[in-house]
Design a protein around this motif. Structure first.
Motif, mmCIF file in Angstrom:
data_model
loop_
_atom_site.group_PDB
_atom_site.id
_atom_site.type_symbol
_atom_site.label_atom_id
_atom_site.label_comp_id
_atom_site.label_asym_id
_atom_site.label_seq_id
_atom_site.Cartn_x
_atom_site.Cartn_y
_atom_site.Cartn_z
ATOM 1 N N ASP A 302 0.839 -1.204 0.000
ATOM 2 C CA ASP A 302 0.000 0.000 0.000
ATOM 3 C C ASP A 302 0.872 1.251 0.000
ATOM 4 O OD1 ASP A 302 -2.611 1.422 2.148
ATOM 5 O OD2 ASP A 302 -2.296 1.522 -0.017
ATOM 6 N N ALA A 303 1.776 1.321 -0.985
ATOM 7 C CA ALA A 303 2.672 2.474 -1.177
ATOM 8 C C ALA A 303 3.502 2.751 0.060
ATOM 9 C CB ALA A 303 1.874 3.700 -1.595
ATOM 10 N N GLY A 304 3.859 1.725 0.776
ATOM 11 C CA GLY A 304 4.764 1.886 1.909
ATOM 12 C C GLY A 304 4.072 2.159 3.230
ATOM 13 N N ARG A 305 2.763 2.283 3.211
ATOM 14 C CA ARG A 305 2.066 2.544 4.476
ATOM 15 C C ARG A 305 2.122 1.331 5.388
ATOM 16 N NH1 ARG A 305 -1.524 4.415 0.640
ATOM 17 N NH2 ARG A 305 -1.401 6.668 0.379
ATOM 18 N N LEU A 306 2.157 0.173 4.775
ATOM 19 C CA LEU A 306 2.246 -1.080 5.526
ATOM 20 C C LEU A 306 3.383 -1.903 4.944
ATOM 21 C CD1 LEU A 306 -1.562 -1.954 5.617
ATOM 22 C CD2 LEU A 306 -0.186 -1.254 7.583
ATOM 23 N N GLY A 307 3.648 -3.039 5.574
ATOM 24 C CA GLY A 307 4.691 -3.929 5.056
ATOM 25 C C GLY A 307 4.350 -5.361 5.375
ATOM 26 N N ALA A 308 4.979 -6.262 4.633
ATOM 27 C CA ALA A 308 4.810 -7.686 4.912
ATOM 28 C C ALA A 308 6.189 -8.269 5.153
ATOM 29 C CB ALA A 308 4.129 -8.395 3.746
ATOM 30 N N ALA A 309 6.338 -8.956 6.268
ATOM 31 C CA ALA A 309 7.610 -9.613 6.587
ATOM 32 C C ALA A 309 7.457 -11.100 6.324
ATOM 33 C CB ALA A 309 7.984 -9.370 8.042
ATOM 34 N N LEU A 310 8.389 -11.642 5.544
ATOM 35 C CA LEU A 310 8.315 -13.058 5.186
ATOM 36 C C LEU A 310 9.545 -13.770 5.728
ATOM 37 C CD1 LEU A 310 7.604 -11.323 2.188
ATOM 38 C CD2 LEU A 310 6.395 -13.476 2.053
ATOM 39 N N ARG A 311 9.307 -14.811 6.496
ATOM 40 C CA ARG A 311 10.431 -15.584 7.036
ATOM 41 C C ARG A 311 10.932 -16.556 5.964
ATOM 42 N NH1 ARG A 311 9.074 -17.292 12.782
ATOM 43 N NH2 ARG A 311 8.662 -15.294 13.789
ATOM 44 N N PRO A 312 12.238 -16.865 6.036
ATOM 45 C CA PRO A 312 12.805 -17.741 4.999
ATOM 46 C C PRO A 312 12.175 -19.129 4.975
ATOM 47 C CG PRO A 312 14.541 -16.697 6.274
ATOM 48 C CD PRO A 312 13.259 -16.394 6.968
ATOM 49 N N VAL A 313 12.077 -19.663 3.763
ATOM 50 C CA VAL A 313 11.657 -21.047 3.551
ATOM 51 C C VAL A 313 12.642 -21.658 2.560
ATOM 52 C CG1 VAL A 313 9.870 -22.580 2.656
ATOM 53 C CG2 VAL A 313 9.216 -20.512 3.912
ATOM 54 N N ALA A 314 13.347 -22.690 2.983
ATOM 55 C CA ALA A 314 14.341 -23.330 2.103
ATOM 56 C C ALA A 314 13.641 -24.161 1.047
ATOM 57 C CB ALA A 314 15.285 -24.202 2.912
ATOM 58 N N LEU A 315 13.952 -23.843 -0.194
ATOM 59 C CA LEU A 315 13.296 -24.527 -1.311
ATOM 60 C C LEU A 315 13.579 -26.021 -1.292
ATOM 61 C CD1 LEU A 315 11.566 -23.440 -3.630
ATOM 62 C CD2 LEU A 315 13.597 -23.453 -5.055
ATOM 63 N N LYS A 316 14.777 -26.379 -0.838
ATOM 64 C CA LYS A 316 15.163 -27.795 -0.882
ATOM 65 C C LYS A 316 14.348 -28.638 0.094
ATOM 66 C CE LYS A 316 18.875 -27.236 2.413
ATOM 67 N NZ LYS A 316 20.179 -27.580 2.864
ATOM 68 N N ASP A 317 13.712 -27.964 1.074
ATOM 69 C CA ASP A 317 12.938 -28.720 2.058
ATOM 70 C C ASP A 317 11.507 -29.000 1.591
ATOM 71 O OD1 ASP A 317 14.485 -26.837 4.745
ATOM 72 O OD2 ASP A 317 15.106 -28.688 3.737
ATOM 73 N N LEU A 318 11.116 -28.412 0.470
ATOM 74 C CA LEU A 318 9.746 -28.614 -0.021
ATOM 75 C C LEU A 318 9.685 -29.846 -0.911
ATOM 76 C CD1 LEU A 318 8.846 -24.941 -0.927
ATOM 77 C CD2 LEU A 318 8.591 -26.128 1.237
ATOM 78 N N GLY A 319 8.505 -30.235 -1.240
ATOM 79 C CA GLY A 319 8.342 -31.459 -2.038
ATOM 80 C C GLY A 319 8.085 -31.202 -3.499
ATOM 81 N N GLY A 320 8.538 -30.039 -4.011
ATOM 82 C CA GLY A 320 8.310 -29.761 -5.427
ATOM 83 C C GLY A 320 7.038 -28.975 -5.641
ATOM 84 N N ARG A 321 6.680 -28.808 -6.917
ATOM 85 C CA ARG A 321 5.551 -27.953 -7.272
ATOM 86 C C ARG A 321 4.227 -28.457 -6.675
ATOM 87 N NH1 ARG A 321 4.838 -23.921 -10.878
ATOM 88 N NH2 ARG A 321 6.971 -24.144 -11.655
ATOM 89 N N THR A 322 4.089 -29.740 -6.587
ATOM 90 C CA THR A 322 2.820 -30.277 -6.067
ATOM 91 C C THR A 322 2.603 -29.882 -4.615
ATOM 92 O OG1 THR A 322 3.986 -32.328 -5.549
ATOM 93 C CG2 THR A 322 2.764 -32.259 -7.627
ATOM 94 N N ALA A 323 3.668 -29.559 -3.929
ATOM 95 C CA ALA A 323 3.535 -29.208 -2.511
ATOM 96 C C ALA A 323 3.183 -27.745 -2.304
ATOM 97 C CB ALA A 323 4.848 -29.511 -1.786
ATOM 98 N N LEU A 324 3.162 -26.946 -3.374
ATOM 99 C CA LEU A 324 2.941 -25.508 -3.211
ATOM 100 C C LEU A 324 1.556 -25.194 -2.627
ATOM 101 C CD1 LEU A 324 4.538 -23.894 -6.402
ATOM 102 C CD2 LEU A 324 5.442 -24.049 -4.098
ATOM 103 N N THR A 325 0.574 -26.011 -2.946
ATOM 104 C CA THR A 325 -0.780 -25.706 -2.474
ATOM 105 C C THR A 325 -0.933 -25.960 -0.986
ATOM 106 O OG1 THR A 325 -1.427 -27.942 -3.139
ATOM 107 C CG2 THR A 325 -1.901 -26.155 -4.688
ATOM 108 N N THR A 326 0.018 -26.712 -0.417
ATOM 109 C CA THR A 326 -0.120 -27.045 1.004
ATOM 110 C C THR A 326 1.036 -26.512 1.845
ATOM 111 O OG1 THR A 326 0.953 -29.167 0.544
ATOM 112 C CG2 THR A 326 -1.461 -29.139 0.569
#
Lengths: 443, 287
Positions: A302-326
């Motif tokens: 919102d033009a800098g009025r707010l912000g979103a902080a995202l904590r790291p997620v290691a790609l190697k720990d995921l199960g591939g594209r099929t796991a993105l929905t969960t």
């Protein structure tokens, strides 16, 4: 002038220049350089003392490729090389000769080289020596009756100028690359388009303009095996391509077109976020790259009025594209430095605060791409080819000269070679055997 | 490493070490038979070593080129093979004693590193990797042969009172002994030159192949990375050696000392730089 020329063409000068170049390359390794990988060490050293500043900055040894000392020695190297090549032109041409010099008698020439004397077999065909030499690849000339002078690989001496000229070609390629090189990094989420702007590191070319390149990132594939990245691919469509054919850039196989190279370097999750107010009006929609490791990433909303902080997620720990929905990610909605609300969300879930709602619409992949544009690569490769061909030609197909004199009772062979005299002695013996015995051994 | 693999690994190391010791014993105490027997020991060691390489290949599913351990395994194999060939062909069993310690050190160092198999990561999935590494190991093996020949040359010229032929039959002070010594020194001199020439050519191809690979992997033909720079420095040193030989006629002991010193640049190129400098993009490990 003559003395200067003598110094320039002297082998000792060459040796001194090679030693100087080697010393500078040694310094390049030992002294931390002002490059991406060693900048911290370089800056730490720079801060230590005025002497360090003098060495690193004034003398330029902190960035060897542009150091005046290195460039000076390199220039001397090429001046010496050019002088030696020019000085040796005549002798090189002379060594291409097919015949003995007019003022040299074969018998006298033969006394100076490796020699063999054997008995001439009765009834042996007088043309036998010529036949054998020609079969073995020698070019034969008869300076007199019952005399032959033969040369093999007479053009091999041309490998010398070829190899040394290749350095000029390599230098030309290197200079073109140095002056025209552009690199720019950008991070795109699947589906995003970039139109010639580079949000990441940009190194503009010293000559020319920043290229205008537009592309769309269609898809990212990251494959891990036992936690190790075994492949990373990014499918893109180039604005330059009227058919918009999808092209794939992967590790070791970048997309190349004209003078451009598009490399894919990294990838991660990208959170597609939707910020609404309490009445459900959309305040912002964006794709925010989630870091793979390290610090939490903060993106403005919102033009800098707010912000979103995202904590790291290691790609190697995921199960591939099929796991993105969960897959769950940890998000905070920020007002300034203060987190209004925080939580773990899956795609489709929302964080709700008093006046805002932040929805994680979906997870996609982002790819870190790097565009490199430069000219001169062809010259560099041509230089490599010339260098290898030249050195192989010169050192392996070296010149051999053989003289043969016979008088019906004895056969006298003698010869010279540029390198490997022991092997040549064996070759002379084999030639003699072939002439006299008709043996089929290899010379 | 699994226990059977470790056992085979240490057997190979011990085999090489005993062969080297036997050759040195044969040389120092004038026992030519011990020297010749040791050469067969090297052959046996190479057989075990080949089994190690094949086993590792089977376990990992790729040519063993990843990480310090695999590079040491394959690199030492190349060195032993080329040294054995050169020593056999030129009738210099003692060459192994001069050159094989490098292979032993390389193998030992590799054995101390992480030996767990790794998958072939994306950055190493390139045809150019195999070209680059193949010519690198040919070059390093050739330089090792040149160094070994230099060591043997220096050892023999120090023993001018006790000339040794390969058969050890003729006493040193006889004309036959002197001729045999002169003949062997000439062969050694030529071997030094040949090996240096071969190493220089394969080293050039290695650098060129690496440069082309770097363009595909990092987007740049040359990044002044420490390992890249040192490999160029090493190549220049051997170029200098060739200049000294061909244009200034440096032969014999002078050339031998140059080649013994120059091999240090090769060792540093592969191990020293990464030990001392962190941050090189040219890493052989995937950690």
């Amino acid at each position: 002038m003559r003395r200067l020329w003598s110094i320039l063409t002297s082998t000792r000068t060459t040796v001194v220049v090679l030693i100087a170049l080697s010393a500078l390359l040694l310094l390049n390794v030992v002294i931390p350089q002002d490059t991406d990988n060693f900048r911290a060490a370089h800056d730490a050293l720079l801060a230590r003392s005025p002497l360090a500043r003098f060495v690193l900055v004034t003398l330029g040894l902190g960035h060897m490729p542009t150091s005046p000392i290195f460039l000076g020695v390199l220039a001397l190297f090429f001046v010496n090389l050019a002088a030696v090549l020019e000085d040796r032109t005549q002798s090189t041409v002379a060594r291409l000769r097919l015949r003995l010099p007019d003022d040299v008698k074969l018998a006298a020439w033969m006394e100076k080289g490796e020699g063999l004397r054997v008995t001439w077999p009765a009834g042996l065909d007088e043309d036998r020596p010529r036949q054998v030499l020609e079969q073995l690849g020698y070019r034969v000339h008869a300076p007199g009756p019952r005399q032959l002078w033969a040369v093999k690989n007479r053009l091999a001496i041309l490998g010398f100028p070829l190899f040394h000229l290749s350095f000029f070609v390599l230098c030309a390629g290197g200079m073109l690359l140095f002056y025209t090189r552009f690199t720019g990094s950008l991070t795109l989420t699947e589906g995003q388009h970039a139109a010639g702007t580079f949000a990441g590191r940009v190194q503009p070319p010293l000559v020319g303009r920043i290229p205008s390149v537009g592309l769309t990132l269609d898809k990212v594939d990251a494959v891990f095996e036992r936690g190790q990245p075994v492949q990373l691919r990014a499918t893109v469509r180039l604005d330059d391509d009227p058919r918009a054919t999808p092209r794939q850039s992967s590790i070791n196989h970048p997309v190349t077109w004209k003078q451009h190279t598009l490399l894919v370097e990294k990838a991660g999750l990208s959170a597609v976020l939707w910020l609404k107010d309490s009445q459900g009006h959309t305040l912002d929609r964006m794709a925010a790259p989630v870091p793979n490791a390290g610090e939490t990433s903060v993106v403005p909303l919102d033009a800098g009025r707010l912000g979103a902080a995202l904590r790291p997620v290691a790609l190697k720990d995921l199960g591939g594209r099929t796991a993105l929905t969960t897959t769950e990610i940890t998000l905070s909605l920020l007002h300034g430095d203060r987190a209004i609300v925080e939580g773990r969300l899956r795609p489709g879930q929302s964080l709700r605060a008093a006046e805002h709602e932040l929805t994680l619409v979906e997870l996609r992949y982002w790819a870190g791409l790097r565009l490199v544009s430069e000219r001169g690569g062809g010259w560099l490769i041509a230089g490599f080819v010339l260098a290898v061909v030249g050195i192989v030609w010169r050192m392996l197909w070296y010149r051999r000269e053989v003289g043969v004199i016979w008088d019906g009772q004895a056969l006298h062979l003698a010869g010279r070679c540029e390198f490997f005299p022991r092997a040549f002695h064996a070759e002379l013996t084999a030639i003699s055997d072939l002439i006299v015995d008709g043996n089929r051994g290899r010379a | 490493m699994s226990t059977p693999y470790a056992l085979l690994y240490w057997l190979t190391l011990v085999g090489y070490a005993l062969a080297i010791a036997s050759q040195l014993f044969g040389h120092v105490f004038d026992r030519p038979r011990a020297g010749r027997a040791a050469l067969w020991g090297v052959v046996g060691g190479l057989g075990l070593h080949t089994a190690l390489v094949a086993w590792r290949w089977g376990v990992t599913g790729h040519i063993p080129v990843i990480g310090t351990f695999e590079n040491a395994l394959l690199g030492a194999w190349f060195i032993v093979l080329v040294v054995l060939w050169a020593g056999w062909r030129d009738r210099f069993p003692l060459l192994a004693a001069g050159s094989l310690p490098f292979a032993l050190i390389i193998l030992g160092y590799g054995g101390m590193s992480d030996t767990a198999p790794s998958p072939l990561v994306a950055s190493l999935q390139s045809f150019w990797l195999y070209i680059h590494i193949f010519f690198a190991w040919l070059a390093y093996a050739a330089y090792t042969v040149a160094c070994g020949a230099g060591v043997v040359y220096l050892a023999r010229t120090r023993r001018t009172e006790k000339a040794g032929t390969e058969s050890g039959d003729a006493p040193a002070d006889s004309s036959e002994g002197k001729k045999a010594l002169a003949d062997s020194l000439e062969r050694l001199d030529e071997l030094m030159f040949r090996a240096t020439t071969f190493g220089f050519i394969t080293d050039a191809i290695m650098i060129a192949a690496g440069s082309i690979w770097a363009k595909n992997l990092w987007g740049s033909y040359w990044g002044w990375d420490p390992v890249e720079t040192w490999s160029l420095l090493s190549w220049l040193c051997y170029g200098l050696a060739l200049h000294l030989r061909t244009t200034m006629n440096w032969r014999g002991r002078r050339l031998a000392w140059v080649l013994v010193a120059a091999v240090v640049t090769v060792l540093i190129s592969f191990w020293g730089v990464n030990l001392v400098m962190e941050g090189s993009a040219h890493v052989f490990n995937v950690d």
